[in-house]
Design a protein around this motif. Structure first.
Motif, PDB file in Angstrom:
ATOM      1  N   SER A  88       0.787  -1.008  -0.112  1.00 41.88           N
ATOM      2  CA  SER A  88       0.030   0.061   0.054  1.00 41.88           C
ATOM      3  C   SER A  88       0.880   1.231   0.062  1.00 41.88           C
ATOM      4  O   SER A  88       1.722   1.367   0.956  1.00 41.88           O
ATOM      5  N   GLY A  89       0.916   2.015  -1.104  1.00 40.02           N
ATOM      6  CA  GLY A  89       1.624   3.356  -1.074  1.00 40.02           C
ATOM      7  C   GLY A  89       2.156   3.558  -2.559  1.00 40.02           C
ATOM      8  O   GLY A  89       1.367   3.043  -3.624  1.00 40.02           O
ATOM      9  N   CYS A  90       3.087   4.420  -2.593  1.00 38.84           N
ATOM     10  CA  CYS A  90       3.538   5.109  -1.546  1.00 38.84           C
ATOM     11  C   CYS A  90       2.756   6.493  -1.284  1.00 38.84           C
ATOM     12  O   CYS A  90       2.609   7.347  -1.926  1.00 38.84           O
ATOM     13  N   ASN A  91       2.315   6.352  -0.007  1.00 35.81           N
ATOM     14  CA  ASN A  91       1.837   7.732   0.272  1.00 35.81           C
ATOM     15  C   ASN A  91       2.718   8.993   0.366  1.00 35.81           C
ATOM     16  O   ASN A  91       3.948   8.931   1.033  1.00 35.81           O
ATOM     17  N   LYS A  92       1.952  10.115  -0.185  1.00 37.82           N
ATOM     18  CA  LYS A  92       2.670  11.330   0.058  1.00 37.82           C
ATOM     19  C   LYS A  92       2.461  11.862   1.514  1.00 37.82           C
ATOM     20  O   LYS A  92       1.310  12.657   1.757  1.00 37.82           O
ATOM     21  N   GLY A  93       3.378  11.878   2.317  1.00 35.57           N
ATOM     22  CA  GLY A  93       3.095  12.345   3.855  1.00 35.57           C
ATOM     23  C   GLY A  93       3.125  10.979   4.681  1.00 35.57           C
ATOM     24  O   GLY A  93       3.008  10.017   4.409  1.00 35.57           O
ATOM     25  N   ALA A  94       4.078  11.341   5.824  1.00 33.96           N
ATOM     26  CA  ALA A  94       4.488  10.283   6.586  1.00 33.96           C
ATOM     27  C   ALA A  94       3.068   9.672   7.384  1.00 33.96           C
ATOM     28  O   ALA A  94       2.100  10.303   7.385  1.00 33.96           O
ATOM     29  N   ASN A  95       3.262   8.394   7.615  1.00 37.61           N
ATOM     30  CA  ASN A  95       2.361   8.055   8.669  1.00 37.61           C
ATOM     31  C   ASN A  95       2.727   7.478   9.902  1.00 37.61           C
ATOM     32  O   ASN A  95       3.193   6.196  10.208  1.00 37.61           O
ATOM     33  N   LEU A  96       2.981   8.384  10.868  1.00 36.76           N
ATOM     34  CA  LEU A  96       4.010   8.172  12.066  1.00 36.76           C
ATOM     35  C   LEU A  96       2.988   7.957  13.236  1.00 36.76           C
ATOM     36  O   LEU A  96       2.169   8.866  13.476  1.00 36.76           O
ATOM     37  N   GLY A  97       3.520   7.152  14.390  1.00 31.48           N
ATOM     38  CA  GLY A  97       3.024   7.130  15.523  1.00 31.48           C
ATOM     39  C   GLY A  97       1.751   6.179  15.564  1.00 31.48           C
ATOM     40  O   GLY A  97       0.895   5.820  14.647  1.00 31.48           O
ATOM     41  N   ALA A  98       1.601   6.093  16.804  1.00 35.84           N
ATOM     42  CA  ALA A  98       0.338   4.794  17.236  1.00 35.84           C
ATOM     43  C   ALA A  98      -0.945   5.223  16.870  1.00 35.84           C
ATOM     44  O   ALA A  98      -1.638   4.525  16.401  1.00 35.84           O
ATOM     45  N   TYR A  99      -1.004   6.595  17.088  1.00 33.01           N
ATOM     46  CA  TYR A  99      -2.439   7.012  17.062  1.00 33.01           C
ATOM     47  C   TYR A  99      -2.989   7.413  15.556  1.00 33.01           C
ATOM     48  O   TYR A  99      -4.181   7.417  15.188  1.00 33.01           O
ATOM     49  N   VAL A 100      -1.970   7.294  14.562  1.00 36.51           N
ATOM     50  CA  VAL A 100      -2.142   7.463  13.132  1.00 36.51           C
ATOM     51  C   VAL A 100      -2.623   6.120  12.516  1.00 36.51           C
ATOM     52  O   VAL A 100      -3.432   6.337  11.454  1.00 36.51           O
ATOM     53  N   LEU A 101      -2.261   5.134  13.105  1.00 34.63           N
ATOM     54  CA  LEU A 101      -2.518   3.965  12.469  1.00 34.63           C
ATOM     55  C   LEU A 101      -3.855   3.490  12.237  1.00 34.63           C
ATOM     56  O   LEU A 101      -4.138   2.980  11.200  1.00 34.63           O
ATOM     57  N   GLY A 102      -4.848   3.881  12.976  1.00 34.12           N
ATOM     58  CA  GLY A 102      -6.177   3.691  12.851  1.00 34.12           C
ATOM     59  C   GLY A 102      -6.957   4.602  11.808  1.00 34.12           C
ATOM     60  O   GLY A 102      -7.867   4.381  11.158  1.00 34.12           O
ATOM     61  N   ARG A 103      -6.203   5.850  11.585  1.00 30.69           N
ATOM     62  CA  ARG A 103      -6.779   6.623  10.660  1.00 30.69           C
ATOM     63  C   ARG A 103      -6.475   6.566   9.258  1.00 30.69           C
ATOM     64  O   ARG A 103      -7.123   6.725   8.297  1.00 30.69           O
ATOM     65  N   SER A 104      -5.050   6.247   9.133  1.00 28.17           N
ATOM     66  CA  SER A 104      -4.503   6.132   7.759  1.00 28.17           C
ATOM     67  C   SER A 104      -5.046   5.262   6.787  1.00 28.17           C
ATOM     68  O   SER A 104      -5.051   3.889   6.914  1.00 28.17           O
ATOM     69  N   GLY A 105      -5.392   5.543   5.647  1.00 31.20           N
ATOM     70  CA  GLY A 105      -5.843   4.481   4.658  1.00 31.20           C
ATOM     71  C   GLY A 105      -4.956   3.899   4.063  1.00 31.20           C
ATOM     72  O   GLY A 105      -5.040   2.531   3.680  1.00 31.20           O
ATOM     73  N   THR A 106      -3.828   4.340   4.040  1.00 31.08           N
ATOM     74  CA  THR A 106      -2.331   3.642   3.538  1.00 31.08           C
ATOM     75  C   THR A 106      -2.389   2.304   4.288  1.00 31.08           C
ATOM     76  O   THR A 106      -1.984   1.159   3.949  1.00 31.08           O
ATOM     77  N   VAL A 107      -2.311   2.471   5.636  1.00 29.84           N
ATOM     78  CA  VAL A 107      -2.375   1.692   6.675  1.00 29.84           C
ATOM     79  C   VAL A 107      -3.045   0.684   6.875  1.00 29.84           C
ATOM     80  O   VAL A 107      -2.781  -0.759   7.002  1.00 29.84           O
ATOM     81  N   SER A 108      -4.480   1.292   6.713  1.00 27.21           N
ATOM     82  CA  SER A 108      -5.502   0.425   6.834  1.00 27.21           C
ATOM     83  C   SER A 108      -5.532  -0.839   5.663  1.00 27.21           C
ATOM     84  O   SER A 108      -6.129  -1.768   6.222  1.00 27.21           O
ATOM     85  N   ALA A 109      -5.018  -0.378   4.466  1.00 24.64           N
ATOM     86  CA  ALA A 109      -4.987  -1.432   3.619  1.00 24.64           C
ATOM     87  C   ALA A 109      -4.390  -2.563   3.889  1.00 24.64           C
ATOM     88  O   ALA A 109      -4.587  -3.633   3.683  1.00 24.64           O
ATOM     89  N   ALA A 110      -3.185  -2.356   4.630  1.00 23.14           N
ATOM     90  CA  ALA A 110      -2.169  -3.191   4.996  1.00 23.14           C
ATOM     91  C   ALA A 110      -2.855  -4.060   6.106  1.00 23.14           C
ATOM     92  O   ALA A 110      -2.650  -5.317   6.349  1.00 23.14           O
ATOM     93  N   VAL A 111      -3.619  -3.447   7.102  1.00 19.24           N
ATOM     94  CA  VAL A 111      -4.238  -4.056   8.218  1.00 19.24           C
ATOM     95  C   VAL A 111      -5.563  -4.950   7.551  1.00 19.24           C
ATOM     96  O   VAL A 111      -5.431  -6.194   7.858  1.00 19.24           O
ATOM     97  N   GLU A 112      -6.198  -4.654   6.410  1.00 19.52           N
ATOM     98  CA  GLU A 112      -7.212  -5.507   5.843  1.00 19.52           C
ATOM     99  C   GLU A 112      -6.577  -6.562   5.378  1.00 19.52           C
ATOM    100  O   GLU A 112      -7.017  -7.825   5.474  1.00 19.52           O
ATOM    101  N   ALA A 113      -5.089  -6.475   4.685  1.00 18.18           N
ATOM    102  CA  ALA A 113      -4.616  -7.414   3.994  1.00 18.18           C
ATOM    103  C   ALA A 113      -4.278  -8.647   5.330  1.00 18.18           C
ATOM    104  O   ALA A 113      -4.312  -9.808   4.851  1.00 18.18           O
ATOM    105  N   ALA A 114      -3.863  -8.168   6.176  1.00 15.11           N
ATOM    106  CA  ALA A 114      -3.428  -8.956   7.419  1.00 15.11           C
ATOM    107  C   ALA A 114      -4.570  -9.914   7.754  1.00 15.11           C
ATOM    108  O   ALA A 114      -4.163 -11.214   8.173  1.00 15.11           O
TER     109      ALA A 114
END
Length: 267
Positions: A88-114
């Motif tokens: 998933s990516g590459c997102n323009k803009g960092a996705n850093l910190g525990a609090y961002v993980l549930g908000r980020s569409g980029t990270v959420s795609a990886a979570v869905e795959a998991a």
């Protein structure tokens, strides 16, 4: 990995985003890549899902009128069900910190795959703010994403065979902008920062303004995150790789067990 490696590539900036093209070109050099990505910008939608999505063929694969999570479900269940990994990516803009993980569409795609038990990598590019060039005018060319592409392709080539995904469900990768010298940045294995500075202010007229103070602090060179965290690593010029789990774990909790045992006696 062998030449037979197959990858589903998605993102949240949209299928025509320059960062998406950068990863597509990089991964295609050694793997069979199928794009299943949103037709337009779906940033910060988290794991939002739709009941039905429209899918159109695209020169890179499939363009989906939906969210990153929609793309992963549609891809793994229907459009390209036999892939070896999801990127998933590459997102323009960092996705850093525990609090961002549930908000980020980029990270959420990886979570869905998991949850499909498919190894996944979420990749984002840290674009500093506060300089002479506005944030949105930076990282406009494929070449600007070469640090993120280099790290992601390396991990794709080696992490599956090395057993990385026997312990982690997905990797959250954040890379700095590429240096003019072309020298690669080192990889640091990190944990998500726990720093949290969300505030809310009511104006007295029916509007509450929500504010994330972390980015403001970073623009002022105030970086309180300790060594070993994702934010410190990437701001200091290293590629941050956080190995994370998605299926949520539970632990025995004696106090909660005791409450459950006395419940019927008290209601």
């Amino acid at each position: 990995m062998s030449e037979s490696l197959s990858v589903l590539l998605t993102n949240d900036d949209g299928i025509d985003a320059v960062g998406f093209r950068a990863l597509y070109e990089g991964i295609s050099e050694f793997a069979d890549v199928t794009a299943v990505a949103p037709a337009d910008d779906q940033s910060a939608v988290g794991r939002q899902l739709s009941a039905d999505v429209s899918v159109r063929e695209h020169e890179l694969g499939y363009s989906v009128e939906g969210t990153p999570a929609d793309c992963v479900v549609a891809g793994l269940e229907s459009l390209c069900p036999d892939v070896d990994a999801v990127v998933s990516g590459c997102n323009k803009g960092a996705n850093l910190g525990a609090y961002v993980l549930g908000r980020s569409g980029t990270v959420s795609a990886a979570v869905e795959a998991a949850f499909f038990d498919v190894p996944a990598i979420a990749t984002s590019l840290y674009v500093p703010g506060g300089g002479d060039t506005p944030w949105h005018e930076q990282a406009t060319e494929v070449e600007d994403f070469r640090e993120a592409t280099r790290a992601t392709t390396y991990l794709l080539r080696h992490a599956l065979g090395a057993g990385v995904f026997e312990q982690a469900e997905y990797l959250n990768v954040n890379a700095p902008l590429a240096e003019d010298s072309g020298d690669p940045a080192p990889i640091e294995i990190t944990t998500p920062s726990t720093l949290y500075e969300m505030t809310a202010e009511h104006d007295g007229n029916g509007t509450v303004t929500l504010h994330d103070g972390i980015w403001e602090r970073m623009r002022g060179d105030d970086l309180p995150d300790p060594a070993g965290t994702d934010r410190r690593a990437v701001v200091e010029g290293r590629v941050s790789v956080s190995p994370l789990t998605a299926p949520h774990t539970t632990e025995r909790h004696e106090a909660l067990d005791a409450l459950a045992e006395t419940y019927l006696d008290t209601v």
